[in-house]
Design a protein around this motif. Structure first.
Motif, PDB file in Angstrom:
ATOM      1  N   GLN A 169      25.584  16.873 -17.251  1.00 21.16           N
ATOM      2  CA  GLN A 169      25.904  17.562 -15.996  1.00 21.16           C
ATOM      3  C   GLN A 169      24.616  18.145 -15.410  1.00 21.16           C
ATOM      4  O   GLN A 169      23.691  18.515 -16.137  1.00 21.16           O
ATOM      5  CB  GLN A 169      26.939  18.672 -16.271  1.00 21.16           C
ATOM      6  N   LYS A 170      24.525  18.216 -14.092  1.00 18.22           N
ATOM      7  CA  LYS A 170      23.247  18.495 -13.432  1.00 18.22           C
ATOM      8  C   LYS A 170      22.582  19.806 -13.872  1.00 18.22           C
ATOM      9  O   LYS A 170      21.362  19.837 -14.096  1.00 18.22           O
ATOM     10  CB  LYS A 170      23.426  18.479 -11.912  1.00 18.22           C
ATOM     11  N   CYS A 171      23.365  20.880 -14.028  1.00 15.69           N
ATOM     12  CA  CYS A 171      22.763  22.159 -14.414  1.00 15.69           C
ATOM     13  C   CYS A 171      22.293  22.139 -15.864  1.00 15.69           C
ATOM     14  O   CYS A 171      21.209  22.635 -16.181  1.00 15.69           O
ATOM     15  CB  CYS A 171      23.758  23.298 -14.198  1.00 15.69           C
ATOM     16  N   LEU A 195      26.149  27.522  -6.556  1.00 15.12           N
ATOM     17  CA  LEU A 195      26.748  26.898  -7.720  1.00 15.12           C
ATOM     18  C   LEU A 195      28.219  26.598  -7.500  1.00 15.12           C
ATOM     19  O   LEU A 195      28.925  27.338  -6.824  1.00 15.12           O
ATOM     20  CB  LEU A 195      26.588  27.810  -8.942  1.00 15.12           C
ATOM     21  N   GLU A 198      31.843  23.890 -11.855  1.00 19.11           N
ATOM     22  CA  GLU A 198      31.334  23.220 -13.047  1.00 19.11           C
ATOM     23  C   GLU A 198      29.981  23.757 -13.490  1.00 19.11           C
ATOM     24  O   GLU A 198      29.520  23.477 -14.591  1.00 19.11           O
ATOM     25  CB  GLU A 198      31.223  21.720 -12.794  1.00 19.11           C
ATOM     26  N   ASP A 199      29.366  24.555 -12.616  1.00 18.89           N
ATOM     27  CA  ASP A 199      28.054  25.109 -12.934  1.00 18.89           C
ATOM     28  C   ASP A 199      28.139  26.505 -13.553  1.00 18.89           C
ATOM     29  O   ASP A 199      27.110  27.113 -13.853  1.00 18.89           O
ATOM     30  CB  ASP A 199      27.190  25.197 -11.665  1.00 18.89           C
ATOM     31  N   SER A 203      25.040  28.397 -15.820  1.00 17.27           N
ATOM     32  CA  SER A 203      24.366  29.442 -15.043  1.00 17.27           C
ATOM     33  C   SER A 203      24.242  30.745 -15.822  1.00 17.27           C
ATOM     34  O   SER A 203      23.531  31.659 -15.399  1.00 17.27           O
ATOM     35  CB  SER A 203      25.120  29.706 -13.734  1.00 17.27           C
TER      36      SER A 203
END
Length: 281
Positions: A169-171, A195, A198-199, A203
């Motif tokens: 996942q990107k983060c 955000l 899903e972030d 975070s």
């Protein structure tokens, strides 16, 4: 970051496990570390001076009689009988500096010979929609043992892996790139961007710490529980007990346990202020 030893103290080489909180909702991780420090009879061996943590000072959190010892933002305690180092964080991270702090703490852990890192943190109960709370308080975990965050021993203990964890996942990927020193393209995600749901997990402070400790080749286990702001002492006990399960420690053997009971830190006596004036009822 600079580590300053207390006069006449030393870091014990046998203390290969490091337990520390990741700041989050309810301060549950910090409360659990307080409970572990107090109950194990751990001694303060030094403190960490880091510009990414806000300065603070206060009275001794554990001693009932003032000894002139001040509580500082980042303190290190050793419990040599349990092979533990416990790091307590008492003040927030400077805004936007969590990644820098995670890097410094990972460098400190690696340089001081730590092998296993245990991160303790709370999660926002507002995300409970996807959580089965029918059986009461539950422990969730995230481990560096396998790439998907799973760990057979944690599963054996009946804990569930943190839901929705996806290393691609990107983060999460962004944190991994930062921790491993991989060049990040200009069009890649910045943690300062807006955000999405899903972030949420990547975070949080525990995610940065997890990523940087893992990148140093250390074994990392995050123990997490859902909570809300308020009286989080039951959550702290639950998280401290889970830590003992993970590390095969028995609270009945702690120096300050008093026959298997946790030793409540002295500072907790005023944690939520004095009781209400009964004359108002």
């Amino acid at each position: 970051m600079e580590f300053v030893l207390e006069e006449g103290k030393r870091l014990h080489e046998e203390c290969s496990t490091l337990i520390l909180p990741a700041l989050s909702i309810g301060n549950v991780g910090q409360l659990a570390v307080d409970l572990l420090v107090s109950s194990t009879g751990a001694e303060r061996v030094g403190y960490l001076d880091d510009p990414n943590v806000l300065p603070c000072v206060g009275n001794d959190a554990y001693g009932p009689v003032p000894q002139g010892e001040l509580a500082l933002p980042l303190e290190a305690y050793d419990s040599s009988s349990n092979a533990l180092t416990l790091l307590q964080q008492r003040s927030p991270v400077v805004k936007g500096k969590m990644v820098e702090l995670a890097k410094n703490l990972a460098d400190f852990a690696a340089a001081s010979g730590k092998k296993h890192i245990v991160l303790l943190s709370g999660l926002d109960f507002g995300k409970w929609q996807k959580v089965d709370m029918s059986s009461g308080l539950q422990i969730y975990y995230l481990s560096s043992t396998n790439s998907d965050g799973t760990d057979d021993y944690c599963k054996h203990l009946g804990w569930k892996r943190l839901q929705d964890f996806n290393p691609d996942q990107k983060c999460w990927k962004y944190l991994t790139d930062l921790a491993e020193g991989t060049a990040v393209r200009e069009d890649d995600l910045s943690l300062e961007d807006e955000l999405e749901d899903e972030d949420y997990y990547p975070s949080l402070p525990f995610a940065s710490l997890f990523s940087f400790f893992k990148a140093r080749g250390l074994k990392v286990t995050c123990l997490l529980c859902y909570c809300s702001e308020g009286d989080n002492l039951p959550d702290a006990y639950h998280l401290a007990e889970a830590t003992c399960e993970l590390l095969s420690l028995s609270p009945s053997n702690f120096l300050g346990s008093g026959g298997g009971k946790w030793l409540v830190p002295f500072s907790w006596k005023t944690l939520y202020g004095p009781p209400p004036d009964l004359s108002i009822f």
